[in-house]
Design an enzyme around this catalytic site. Structure first.
Site, PDB file in Angstrom:
ATOM      1  CG  HIS A  91      33.369 -48.516  -7.486  1.00  0.00           C
ATOM      2  ND1 HIS A  91      34.099 -47.802  -8.397  1.00  0.00           N
ATOM      3  CD2 HIS A  91      32.835 -47.595  -6.646  1.00  0.00           C
ATOM      4  CE1 HIS A  91      33.994 -46.509  -8.126  1.00  0.00           C
ATOM      5  NE2 HIS A  91      33.243 -46.369  -7.067  1.00  0.00           N
ATOM      6  CG  HIS A 116      28.387 -44.657  -0.617  1.00  0.00           C
ATOM      7  ND1 HIS A 116      29.048 -43.491  -0.880  1.00  0.00           N
ATOM      8  CD2 HIS A 116      28.847 -45.566  -1.520  1.00  0.00           C
ATOM      9  CE1 HIS A 116      29.868 -43.670  -1.911  1.00  0.00           C
ATOM     10  NE2 HIS A 116      29.771 -44.926  -2.311  1.00  0.00           N
ATOM     11  CG  HIS A 127      33.468 -48.472  -1.932  1.00  0.00           C
ATOM     12  ND1 HIS A 127      34.308 -47.829  -2.810  1.00  0.00           N
ATOM     13  CD2 HIS A 127      32.287 -47.803  -2.004  1.00  0.00           C
ATOM     14  CE1 HIS A 127      33.658 -46.819  -3.371  1.00  0.00           C
ATOM     15  NE2 HIS A 127      32.418 -46.794  -2.906  1.00  0.00           N
ATOM     16  CG  HIS A 130      34.480 -42.773  -8.807  1.00  0.00           C
ATOM     17  ND1 HIS A 130      33.290 -43.269  -8.334  1.00  0.00           N
ATOM     18  CD2 HIS A 130      34.332 -42.694 -10.159  1.00  0.00           C
ATOM     19  CE1 HIS A 130      32.449 -43.458  -9.348  1.00  0.00           C
ATOM     20  NE2 HIS A 130      33.062 -43.114 -10.470  1.00  0.00           N
ATOM     21  CG  ASP A 140      29.755 -48.295  -4.705  1.00  0.00           C
ATOM     22  OD1 ASP A 140      29.722 -47.342  -3.900  1.00  0.00           O
ATOM     23  OD2 ASP A 140      29.630 -48.155  -5.934  1.00  0.00           O
ATOM     24  CE  LYS A 161      36.213 -43.107  -4.033  1.00  0.00           C
ATOM     25  NZ  LYS A 161      34.866 -43.577  -3.772  1.00  0.00           N
TER      26      LYS A 161
HETATM   27  C1  NCD Z   1      27.669 -43.753  -5.037  1.00  0.00           C
HETATM   28  C2  NCD Z   1      26.749 -42.884  -4.176  1.00  0.00           C
HETATM   29  O1  NCD Z   1      25.535 -42.854  -4.422  1.00  0.00           O
HETATM   30  O2  NCD Z   1      27.243 -42.240  -3.245  1.00  0.00           O
HETATM   31  N1  NCD Z   1      26.950 -44.163  -6.199  1.00  0.00           N
HETATM   32  C3  NCD Z   1      27.260 -45.208  -7.018  1.00  0.00           C
HETATM   33  O3  NCD Z   1      26.604 -45.382  -8.040  1.00  0.00           O
HETATM   34  N2  NCD Z   1      28.231 -46.051  -6.736  1.00  0.00           N
HETATM   35  C4  NCD Z   1      28.909 -42.984  -5.354  1.00  0.00           C
HETATM   36  C5  NCD Z   1      29.992 -43.829  -5.983  1.00  0.00           C
HETATM   37  O4  NCD Z   1      30.621 -44.633  -5.316  1.00  0.00           O
HETATM   38  O5  NCD Z   1      30.225 -43.661  -7.186  1.00  0.00           O
HETATM   39 ZN    ZN Z   2      30.888 -45.713  -3.793  1.00  0.00          ZN
END
Ligand code: NCD
Ligand code: ZN
Length: 343
Positions: free
Chosen positions: A174, A15, A13, A136, A247, A99
């Site tokens: 998460h 970003h 997971h 999520h 995450d 997702k």
């Molecule tokens: C994530 C993001 O900034 O893209 N932020 C987070 O707090 N985890 C999005 C997400 O996974 O909720």
């Molecule tokens: Zn995330």
């Protein structure tokens, strides 16, 4: 010196954003992990296989030359996702999941799904074509307390989804609560969960005691200590339903240190070190390899990685920020001392 060597891990997971931010953050993940499940919540969400392939090329182009790293792409589910797109995605060797963001739940979730029951035909298609659904898991009702949103999502939606679609592979992303752990443990093998380093290391005091700490703010928000303990127990149990997903979610420092700070912890440069610390505190370093390197790959029906990484027990200070050109990102635990380091 004390060291541990494990099979090269995967981050299930992650970003990495796009543009300049992507170039800045990607090498840190590629140094630690062989592969990562790439979240599709760009400002312009990745909703089609075609867009995912373009994004994949951008990620590969952002890698330092000759670095081996495989992005595992996902698509952003919307109310207008078509059954054809689900079939396309399932047939693509590069796309590994959809997702689901409840509309308004987190960063760039405006295009998310407002009426989850209305997209049951899409879940049926994912079940039929065998492509996983990543969730999520938080409700977005204004009247629901932010600390209850995961638990209420499970009760309101997830129990029913899992009952209606018993062969749908689901990852509750998460997880942050004892209730989520218990739910995942209690249902069929098709349902798994990722766990972040921040939720293993911190409870909600880390947000507020001694001052407000924007770099510890992410969604789902940190919970009480009893929940942290349940997560540590799950992660270190050896149960293959629980696997690594950082995450890591970078935002510019100025957008975190802000009157309305963004949600997301940037943990990519220190991810395995953080997990090693959490597992060591639980006397469970022997369980780290399964959690980090095997169970996620097995869930996604991917071959396990072959190379290894070594972590050394050594104190070092996490940098105040990671900077490049106009970009400055403050990492999770900036300026704190870590006691593990990737060799
Ligand atoms: C994530 C993001 O900034 O893209 N932020 C987070 O707090 N985890 C999005 C997400 O996974 O909720
Ligand atoms: Zn995330």
């Amino acid at each position: 010196m004390k060291t541990i060597t494990i099979t090269r891990p995967d981050d299930m997971h992650l970003h990495v954003r796009n543009g300049a931010l992507l170039k800045t953050v990607l090498p840190y993940t590629a140094k630690q992990f062989a592969r990562a499940i790439i979240m599709p919540n760009l400002k312009q969400p990745v909703v089609s296989v075609e867009q995912a392939l373009v994004y994949r090329e951008e990620i590969i182009a952002a890698l330092p030359a000759s670095w081996a790293f495989t992005p595992l792409m996902t698509l952003y589910l919307t109310a207008s996702t078509s059954i054809d797109e689900i079939k396309n995605a399932a047939e693509s060797e590069y796309v590994h999941a959809f997702k689901l963001y409840p509309a308004g739940a987190t960063t760039h979730s405006d295009s998310g799904v407002a009426d989850i029951k209305a997209i049951y035909p899409l879940f049926a298609a994912m079940e039929k074509y065998g492509i996983p659904l990543l969730i999520h898991g938080e409700v977005t009702d204004a009247e629901c307390d932010i600390f209850d949103r995961e638990r209420v999502f499970i009760d309101t939606y997830l129990i029913d989804i899992v009952k209606e679609f018993p062969n749908l592979r689901v990852v509750l992303e998460h997880v942050t609560t004892a209730e989520a752990v218990q739910f995942v443990e209690s249902v069929d093998v098709n349902v798994a969960a990722t766990i972040t380093p921040q939720h293993l290391l911190y409870n909600r005091n880390a947000l507020l005691v001694g001052g407000i700490r924007p770099h510890n703010y992410c969604l789902p928000v940190l919970k009480r200590e009893q929940h942290r303990q349940a997560l540590v127990k799950a992660a270190t149990s050896g149960n293959p339903k629980f696997f690594l997903g950082t995450d890591s979610a970078p935002h510019l420092t100025e957008l975190k240190e802000n009157a309305c700070g963004c949600a997301g912890c940037f943990s990519a440069p220190i991810a395995m070190e953080l997990y090693a610390q959490a597992f060591e505190s639980a006397n469970a370093l022997d369980k780290l390899e399964g959690f980090a390197s095997f169970f996620g790959a097995d869930f996604y029906s991917l071959p396990r990685n072959t190379g290894t990484i070594t972590l050394e027990k050594i104190d070092w200070e996490i940098p105040a920020n990671y900077q490049e050109n106009a970009i400055s990102i403050t990492p999770f635990k900036a300026l704190e001392v870590l006691n593990w380091k990737i060799a």
